[in-house]
Design an enzyme around this catalytic site. Structure first.
Site, PDB file in Angstrom:
ATOM      1  N   GLU A 129       0.820  -1.207   0.000  1.00  0.00           N
ATOM      2  CA  GLU A 129       0.000   0.000   0.000  1.00  0.00           C
ATOM      3  C   GLU A 129       0.859   1.264   0.000  1.00  0.00           C
ATOM      4  OE1 GLU A 129      -1.930  -2.854   3.054  1.00  0.00           O
ATOM      5  OE2 GLU A 129       0.011  -2.580   2.066  1.00  0.00           O
TER       6      GLU A 129
ATOM      7  N   SER B 178      21.244 -41.979  -3.403  1.00  0.00           N
ATOM      8  CA  SER B 178      20.126 -41.270  -4.024  1.00  0.00           C
ATOM      9  C   SER B 178      20.575 -40.214  -5.025  1.00  0.00           C
ATOM     10  CB  SER B 178      19.269 -40.597  -2.941  1.00  0.00           C
ATOM     11  OG  SER B 178      20.044 -39.651  -2.220  1.00  0.00           O
TER      12      SER B 178
ATOM     13  N   CYS C  80      -2.336  -3.600   7.318  1.00  0.00           N
ATOM     14  CA  CYS C  80      -2.014  -3.867   8.715  1.00  0.00           C
ATOM     15  C   CYS C  80      -2.344  -2.656   9.586  1.00  0.00           C
ATOM     16  CB  CYS C  80      -0.540  -4.243   8.873  1.00  0.00           C
ATOM     17  SG  CYS C  80       0.627  -2.959   8.356  1.00  0.00           S
TER      18      CYS C  80
END
Length: 383
Positions: A74, A191, A97
Site C-alpha cells: 500500500e 540417491s 495492517c
C-alpha cells in the site's frame, strides 16, 4: 468479524475515456495479484501483497511488497502516485495492517488520511491483531471499505501466512525425487541423482520460496547436503535438522557452511555434542520425544511458528516424510518422478498404518508438468 462483500461495480468518468474505465473490481484485483507475485521468495516471512490505485477509471498507482523489511504494498502504491488521491480507489490483496508491534508504522496510518473514497480488499488478514479491524477503522473515517473480491485467490497467495496465524505452525510441503516405481534411494542408500539437472534447479527455486528447509539426521549423514540456494538466485532458507540422538557429524556441510542458519532439534541432547555444535554456530533446541523416542514433530513445528517461520520445505528422508503424513502435519507434496525403474530400494513413503483402502490419504492435484525428462506433480493433501 462480518464484513460486507464488495459490489463488483466501478463508477468512472466517461469523459476521461480509457480502456481501464471498463475494468471491474475483479480485474483490478487480478492486476494486484500479479504484482504481489513479484515478491515471491523475497518477502518471507511476510506475506506477498499487491496494490493498485484507480481514479476516474485510470490506474494511477501500483505497488507490491518487494522484500522483507521493505515498505508494504500500500505504501509503495501511494508513493508511486504523482497526483491527489482524493476520490480514488485502493485495491489491495490483503487487508492493510493496523498493529503497532513492528518497527515500521502500520499501513492504515497512511491509507486513512490519503483521501481514498473506496478501499477494496481481497482477503481479511487472519492475524488476530488485524482481522477486520482495519476495515472497521476505515469505515469509521468515512471510507467505503469492503472485502472479498477474488478472496479465494488472495488467500491462496498467502496460504502459509493463513496457516501460521490460525494454527500457530508453518505450512509444510514435502519434496520428493523418486523413480517411477516409487523409490527415493537404492537399498544401500544412494540417491544421487534420481532427478534431472532441470529438476534439481527447480528444487533450489523451491528452497528460495520457503522460510525453512527440513531434513532428518539420516539424510545429513547419507548425503551431506548443503541445503542452500545455489542453482538459482534467491535467499537460502533456515536449515532445520531433526536429530533425536544428536548424531550429525561436526564436519557436515550444514554445520561447517555458514551461508544459512542451522537449527538442530533433538530429543536427547548430549551436553558435550551440543556445546560443540553451538560453538560451530549451530542452534540446538531440545524438545519432547514421541513414542518412538524421535523428535516430536508437532512441538518442533510449534517452535518454528513462534519464531515467525510460516513455510517449511521437507526434503527427506523417508522416515520424516512418513511421520509428517501419518501425523497429518503435511499440507502439500511436490513430487519429481524420474523415468527410471529401480526395483528394490528405499520407498518414498513408509508405513502410514492404513488398514483399509477407504482410509488412504487423498490428494488434490494442483499442477502437473514436465521438468526436463521428469514429471512434476504438485498436490494438496486431503485429510
Amino acid at each position: 468479524m462480518q464484513v460486507q462483500p464488495c459490489v463488483a461495480l466501478v463508477f468512472v468518468n466517461i469523459a476521461a475515456f480509457d480502456y481501464n474505465a471498463f475494468m471491474t473490481d475483479e480485474e483490478y484485483m487480478k492486476l494486484a495479484l500479479r504484482l504481489a507475485k513479484r515478491g515471491l521468495g523475497k518477502t518471507n516471512p511476510n506475506p506477498m501483497v499487491g496494490a493498485v490505485i484507480v481514479k476516474d477509471g485510470r490506474i494511477i498507482g501500483k505497488g507490491y511488497h518487494q522484500h522483507f523489511g521493505g515498505k508494504h504494498a500500500e505504501i509503495n502504491a501511494i508513493e508511486s502516485v504523482a497526483e491527489s488521491l482524493d476520490g480514488a480507489t485502493l485495491y489491495v490483496t490483503l487487508e492493510p495492517c493496523c498493529h503497532r508491534n513492528k518497527k515500521t508504522p502500520p499501513c492504515i496510518d497512511r491509507v486513512i488520511p490519503a483521501g481514498f473514497q473506496r478501499v477494496v480488499v481481497g482477503a481479511l488478514d487472519p492475524n488476530p491483531q488485524v482481522s477486520g479491524k482495519s476495515i472497521k477503522m476505515m469505515r469509521e473515517h468515512g471510507i467505503e471499505a469492503c472485502a472479498g473480491v477474488l478472496e479465494e485467490e488472495c488467500r491462496a497467495l498467502v496460504e502459509p501466512h493463513f496457516k501460521l496465524m490460525t494454527q500457530g505452525i508453518p505450512m509444510v510441503t514435502l519434496k520428493l525425487a523418486q523413480t517411477i516405481d516409487g523409490r527415493i534411494a537404492t537399498a544401500t542408500g544412494d540417491s544421487k541423482w534420481i532427478s534431472s539437472a532441470e529438476s534439481r534447479k527447480l528444487a533450489h527455486k523451491l528452497r528460495a520460496t520457503h522460510d525453512a528447509v527440513m531434513v532428518g539426521a539420516g539424510t545429513v549423514r547419507a548425503d551431506d547436503p548443503e541445503l542452500t540456494v545455489r542453482l538459482v538466485r534467491g535467499r537460502s532458507p533456515v536449515r532445520i535438522i531433526l536429530d533425536s540422538q544428536l548424531k550429525i557429524p561436526l564436519k557436515a556441510k550444514v554445520v561447517v557452511n555458514r551461508d544459512a542458519p542451522t537449527i538442530v532439534f533433538t530429543a536427547n541432547a548430549d551436553a558435550a555434542k551440543s556445546k560443540k555444535l553451538r560453538e560451530a554456530g549451530v542452534e540446538v533446541l531440545e524438545v519432547s520425544a514421541d513414542e518412538q523416542g524421535r523428535v516430536d514433530l508437532k512441538q518442533a513445528l510449534l517452535v518454528l511458528g513462534q519464531r515467525g517461520i510460516s513455510s517449511v520445505l521437507v526434503e527427506g528422508g523417508a522416515e520424516v516424510i512418513t511421520s509428517l503424513l501419518r501425523q497429518k502435519l503435511a499440507d502439500r507434496l511436490v513430487i519429481f518422478i524420474a523415468p527410471k525403474v529401480m526395483g528394490k530400494g528405499i520407498e518414498a513413503v513408509g508405513d502410514l498404518r492404513i488398514s483399509e483402502v477407504g482410509k488412504v490419504l487423498k490428494l488434490e492435484f494442483l499442477r502437473t508438468y514436465r521438468s526436463g525428462p521428469d514429471i512434476v506433480v504438485e498436490a494438496k493433501v486431503i485429510y
